[in-house]
Scaffold this motif. Sequence first.
Motif, PDB file in Angstrom:
ATOM      1  N   SER A 104      92.294  45.558  49.257  1.00 47.03           N
ATOM      2  CA  SER A 104      93.577  45.827  50.045  1.00 47.03           C
ATOM      3  C   SER A 104      94.698  45.190  50.051  1.00 47.03           C
ATOM      4  N   ILE A 105      94.692  44.636  48.934  1.00 40.66           N
ATOM      5  CA  ILE A 105      96.023  44.162  48.303  1.00 40.66           C
ATOM      6  C   ILE A 105      96.560  45.268  47.441  1.00 40.66           C
ATOM      7  N   GLY A 106      97.865  45.560  47.604  1.00 37.39           N
ATOM      8  CA  GLY A 106      97.995  46.672  46.818  1.00 37.39           C
ATOM      9  C   GLY A 106      99.875  46.777  46.493  1.00 37.39           C
ATOM     10  N   ASP A 107     100.272  47.917  46.259  1.00 40.71           N
ATOM     11  CA  ASP A 107     101.780  48.038  46.117  1.00 40.71           C
ATOM     12  C   ASP A 107     102.417  47.351  47.442  1.00 40.71           C
ATOM     13  N   PHE A 108     102.145  47.865  48.574  1.00 37.88           N
ATOM     14  CA  PHE A 108     102.888  47.284  49.792  1.00 37.88           C
ATOM     15  C   PHE A 108     102.246  46.301  50.514  1.00 37.88           C
ATOM     16  N   HIS A 109     101.558  45.439  49.728  1.00 42.10           N
ATOM     17  CA  HIS A 109     100.887  44.272  50.357  1.00 42.10           C
ATOM     18  C   HIS A 109     100.634  43.322  49.302  1.00 42.10           C
ATOM     19  N   GLY A 110     101.631  42.442  49.188  1.00 40.06           N
ATOM     20  CA  GLY A 110     101.450  41.331  47.824  1.00 40.06           C
ATOM     21  C   GLY A 110     102.008  42.069  46.553  1.00 40.06           C
ATOM     22  N   GLY A 111     102.509  43.302  46.490  1.00 42.91           N
ATOM     23  CA  GLY A 111     102.590  43.994  45.596  1.00 42.91           C
ATOM     24  C   GLY A 111     103.868  43.789  44.943  1.00 42.91           C
ATOM     25  N   ALA A 112     105.035  43.341  45.391  1.00 40.53           N
ATOM     26  CA  ALA A 112     106.232  43.270  44.824  1.00 40.53           C
ATOM     27  C   ALA A 112     106.538  42.129  43.608  1.00 40.53           C
ATOM     28  N   ILE A 113     105.483  41.274  43.722  1.00 43.75           N
ATOM     29  CA  ILE A 113     105.665  40.054  42.802  1.00 43.75           C
ATOM     30  C   ILE A 113     105.874  40.330  41.517  1.00 43.75           C
ATOM     31  N   ASP A 114     104.840  41.123  40.671  1.00 40.54           N
ATOM     32  CA  ASP A 114     104.951  41.578  39.415  1.00 40.54           C
ATOM     33  C   ASP A 114     106.381  42.083  39.069  1.00 40.54           C
TER      34      ASP A 114
ATOM     35  N   TYR C  86      92.300  51.489  55.096  1.00 40.74           N
ATOM     36  CA  TYR C  86      93.107  50.336  55.057  1.00 40.74           C
ATOM     37  C   TYR C  86      93.513  49.977  53.589  1.00 40.74           C
ATOM     38  N   ALA C  87      92.490  50.078  52.746  1.00 42.86           N
ATOM     39  CA  ALA C  87      92.626  49.858  51.408  1.00 42.86           C
ATOM     40  C   ALA C  87      93.824  50.721  50.546  1.00 42.86           C
ATOM     41  N   TYR C  88      93.587  52.167  50.723  1.00 44.89           N
ATOM     42  CA  TYR C  88      94.542  52.823  50.275  1.00 44.89           C
ATOM     43  C   TYR C  88      95.951  52.579  50.788  1.00 44.89           C
ATOM     44  N   SER C  89      95.835  52.411  52.254  1.00 44.33           N
ATOM     45  CA  SER C  89      97.225  52.327  52.795  1.00 44.33           C
ATOM     46  C   SER C  89      98.117  51.276  52.300  1.00 44.33           C
ATOM     47  N   ALA C  90      97.416  50.156  51.780  1.00 36.67           N
ATOM     48  CA  ALA C  90      98.127  48.980  51.174  1.00 36.67           C
ATOM     49  C   ALA C  90      98.676  49.185  49.649  1.00 36.67           C
ATOM     50  N   GLY C  91      98.536  50.455  49.248  1.00 35.64           N
ATOM     51  CA  GLY C  91      99.136  50.611  47.864  1.00 35.64           C
ATOM     52  C   GLY C  91      98.152  50.492  46.952  1.00 35.64           C
ATOM     53  N   ASN C  92      96.805  50.463  46.876  1.00 30.25           N
ATOM     54  CA  ASN C  92      95.979  50.452  45.741  1.00 30.25           C
ATOM     55  C   ASN C  92      95.665  52.040  45.203  1.00 30.25           C
ATOM     56  N   THR C  93      94.860  51.781  44.152  1.00 28.41           N
ATOM     57  CA  THR C  93      94.565  53.002  43.576  1.00 28.41           C
ATOM     58  C   THR C  93      93.245  53.872  44.384  1.00 28.41           C
ATOM     59  N   ALA C 234      96.047  59.498  52.283  1.00 26.89           N
ATOM     60  CA  ALA C 234      97.297  59.796  51.118  1.00 26.89           C
ATOM     61  C   ALA C 234      98.259  60.847  51.613  1.00 26.89           C
ATOM     62  N   GLN C 235      97.632  61.941  52.312  1.00 33.53           N
ATOM     63  CA  GLN C 235      98.110  63.183  52.473  1.00 33.53           C
ATOM     64  C   GLN C 235      99.145  62.684  54.074  1.00 33.53           C
ATOM     65  N   ILE C 236      98.387  62.339  54.734  1.00 35.98           N
ATOM     66  CA  ILE C 236      99.182  62.184  56.048  1.00 35.98           C
ATOM     67  C   ILE C 236      99.590  60.846  56.679  1.00 35.98           C
ATOM     68  N   ALA C 237      98.989  59.654  56.243  1.00 31.79           N
ATOM     69  CA  ALA C 237      99.483  58.542  56.763  1.00 31.79           C
ATOM     70  C   ALA C 237     100.847  57.780  56.152  1.00 31.79           C
ATOM     71  N   SER C 238     101.435  57.130  56.854  1.00 27.53           N
ATOM     72  CA  SER C 238     102.310  56.173  56.226  1.00 27.53           C
ATOM     73  C   SER C 238     101.755  54.923  55.588  1.00 27.53           C
ATOM     74  N   PRO C 239     102.194  54.273  54.296  1.00 26.05           N
ATOM     75  CA  PRO C 239     101.785  53.250  54.049  1.00 26.05           C
ATOM     76  C   PRO C 239     101.646  52.100  54.892  1.00 26.05           C
ATOM     77  N   PHE C 240     100.950  51.122  54.609  1.00 26.63           N
ATOM     78  CA  PHE C 240     100.687  49.824  55.266  1.00 26.63           C
ATOM     79  C   PHE C 240     100.245  49.862  56.701  1.00 26.63           C
TER      80      PHE C 240
END
Lengths: 260, 260, 260, 260
Positions: A104-114, C86-93, C234-240
């Motif tokens: 649950s770490i990703g582009d929006f959570h810790g993800g800007a570092i790289d 939650y995991a997807y919402s954080a910007g993961n694959t 992916a379709q309806i929720a805002s990230p994070f």
Amino acid sequence: MSEKTEKNQKSEAPFKTAISQHVDEASYVRGYALTDLIGKVTFTEQIYLLLKGELPTKEQRTVLDAMLVACAEHRINVPSIVSARYAYSAGNTFNSAMAAGMLSIGDFHGGAIDNAAKMFIENVDKKEAEMVAMELKAAKKRAPGYGHKVYTTDPRSAKLFEVAKQNKLYGKYCKFAESLEAALEKTNGRKLCLNVDGAVAALLCELQIDYRFGKGFFALARCAGIAAHVLEEAQIASPFRTLVDEDVEYTGVKKRELKR
Amino acid sequence: MSEKTEKNQKSEAPFKTAISQHVDEASYVRGYALTDLIGKVTFTEQIYLLLKGELPTKEQRTVLDAMLVACAEHRINVPSIVSARYAYSAGNTFNSAMAAGMLSIGDFHGGAIDNAAKMFIENVDKKEAEMVAMELKAAKKRAPGYGHKVYTTDPRSAKLFEVAKQNKLYGKYCKFAESLEAALEKTNGRKLCLNVDGAVAALLCELQIDYRFGKGFFALARCAGIAAHVLEEAQIASPFRTLVDEDVEYTGVKKRELKR
Amino acid sequence: MSEKTEKNQKSEAPFKTAISQHVDEASYVRGYALTDLIGKVTFTEQIYLLLKGELPTKEQRTVLDAMLVACAEHRINVPSIVSARYAYSAGNTFNSAMAAGMLSIGDFHGGAIDNAAKMFIENVDKKEAEMVAMELKAAKKRAPGYGHKVYTTDPRSAKLFEVAKQNKLYGKYCKFAESLEAALEKTNGRKLCLNVDGAVAALLCELQIDYRFGKGFFALARCAGIAAHVLEEAQIASPFRTLVDEDVEYTGVKKRELKR
Amino acid sequence: MSEKTEKNQKSEAPFKTAISQHVDEASYVRGYALTDLIGKVTFTEQIYLLLKGELPTKEQRTVLDAMLVACAEHRINVPSIVSARYAYSAGNTFNSAMAAGMLSIGDFHGGAIDNAAKMFIENVDKKEAEMVAMELKAAKKRAPGYGHKVYTTDPRSAKLFEVAKQNKLYGKYCKFAESLEAALEKTNGRKLCLNVDGAVAALLCELQIDYRFGKGFFALARCAGIAAHVLEEAQIASPFRTLVDEDVEYTGVKKRELKR
């Protein structure tokens, strides 16, 4: 394995590593006997040794400690913690629950570092911060590592750079990162503070740690917070956490009959 | 939330935590401002603080550092490292690859810590080590944390207990763990050395860290090694690692026709 | 690889499999050309073929379909769905988010299938259901696969057994499972209904699928629901996604100063 | 929840879903009672219903079955299978091992589906395939979903499109995908076959399933193969799989002394 006359024999070992080896059943990490390291180096020094191949100086260790502490824990509300606690609550193993948190770490959570570190590396010796800010604006892109929904100055970034200065590791990347903060304000007409991701990115560059490690760095540090939260879940919460009904709104089709 | 007159209102907060809180947008970890911790405590002290609620003494920190260093890395061959490198090689994110590694920790890989610690806690004040050894033999059970396929003395355990002694943390759990090693040899007629899992288990007890943290402790420490290996994979390996054909033997049915 | 004269040469292939092989760059699954299977068998038939080595009869396929449908989705509130979102919402694959969901399956969520199936297998030919019920009571153990917080009859179990009957797959395991439900009520004085986990367990036995597959079966079926929820996220929720503050109660120490 | 006068009260439910709901303790999936679906729809129909909100026609179901079968299993050598088997071998749970496998899907393993589908959607009504091929060449970009290290025609793609034709689902996306294959050959002077990822992408478009589901689709299908391999690992392999030493080459620094 020097001769490759037989069919089916591998031409070379599929795994190459410079990190550790076994000699006479003993483990050597980056050349040092593991049993020599135990009791003599800190976990942070071991992390540095593992990543970079050499032990850090006192200054490098202090800055790396500061970076890890800055990212280890923030608050319970974030995806990495919530997912881990849900996973454990369903009756999974401790390490699996930690893995769910890490996912649950990703582009929006810790993800800007790289991406921030990459941007610093690509520009630090080539362009003025103001030009980078203008190019970003022209391309309608956000600067990775800048901006915060509440802070106009991120106190963690300020602290990290203070520690870097005390340890003579405030170098060209930190300087560029701060110039870019000023340039972004000038270009955009409002403050976009260097956030903790951006500050960590600049310090990874100063420590010459590969920018691709970004999300991995955050995952490693946050692992400590995740672990503490899973342990707390084990100690105080009842199994099988579920969303309460009032947190859910059903927006789909009404009950209907299946015609088959 | 004192009044609960409306239907559907929650009676209490579903998440309770003593680990961290936000006050005026600033993060407090176990009561300390995060910005005060940065630069003043090491990552290991932060880990201890997160898990236990208080900062460690110098002795506790030194022993925890030794335990983390002992488990951080061993060799590339093990499941936690191999899985992580395969996962990254398929083109996944850094943190996901680390999670795959963490999922390859289990009962046979870092997995004896919790059970060994539980066994120490349940017996240390009640039974002699010899009785425990005999009971295990009678029940035909293996003692968790004992035995190694090569070592008759695990040098990591010896080192860890040496560090514990130097730091006045060699207490009743360590003593019991060593008595049990001797008792197992006497009862079984052959040496079953206290391995690194067992030694870490005894030290977790000395530090009064919940035994249920066992697999989590190993996951947290090994995370450092996993991170280094994923970074090395990113730096030196080509994408899409596959098993070479000679490592696979097909044992199934021969080609056949689908009659449909 | 018949001769093992050279040092360092493997004695045998480390991976053996009867599931699939490549012949002349084409994939064969359990002996059938993959390209023959495409368009001729359903996904459920492919699952059965993969697990058991042979294609199912129409009856076996129908029952397996019913079992998979029964477990594919239940409601959003459960850990497997919440963690994934939650995991997807954080910007993961997408696949990492699904994995996070899969990690939130456990002993309390889909977890009784393997133990229930094991219990059926161990007892079906040896003991009367009443004796098993009495033994469980004496040992103060819960019968895995029985009991529900709301239902006195689990409608999904009833439906599954109805489908099994229609397809001539209601055999000794189903019969035993129902006898045990009656015996548990007699022994305990209150109804403990055969829940969906228990019914699926009995049907896995009828299909002669290894009981160790239990949590895997649930994970495979629920994967469909998890996928749909991640897509909706992916379709309806805002990230994070974060917990709202009112769902959290801080129970720890108050703000305090760090004396260093 | 219509009135929001009290402080701290949520303005709206944080989770909205159209997938399922509970009414009087019974589960309804897309409006249909779960107990009505059990025994009446296949797993593939349930997947379609979950993803799209309506049950498929016979033709849509047949094509979706073909797509799932095409991706369910290929061979043991790939990261998704190897990681899962290593994870299980370390003594982790069945579902965690499956999750480790799912984490080894990525840009280079099942990862072209989403990008290929996106490319089809963006261009199908706007540009000729030849222009797209030339633009890709000018931008020095690979066309996602095209090319294979061995095949000049991917037999799985051919089969999938054959099934689509038989079921009247070979529409503009499939046509465009095939035109692009021809255009790429013309532009680049060599065949880059439409591979299975590309064919699945075109069919996802024909079924009007969101392209962002790409990696999720592959994960869902491959889950079946992963499950079978983990079960086989449970049945035939000894615990604790490790790399054999001959597969590893140590490339790091020699043994050295720690000077502390």
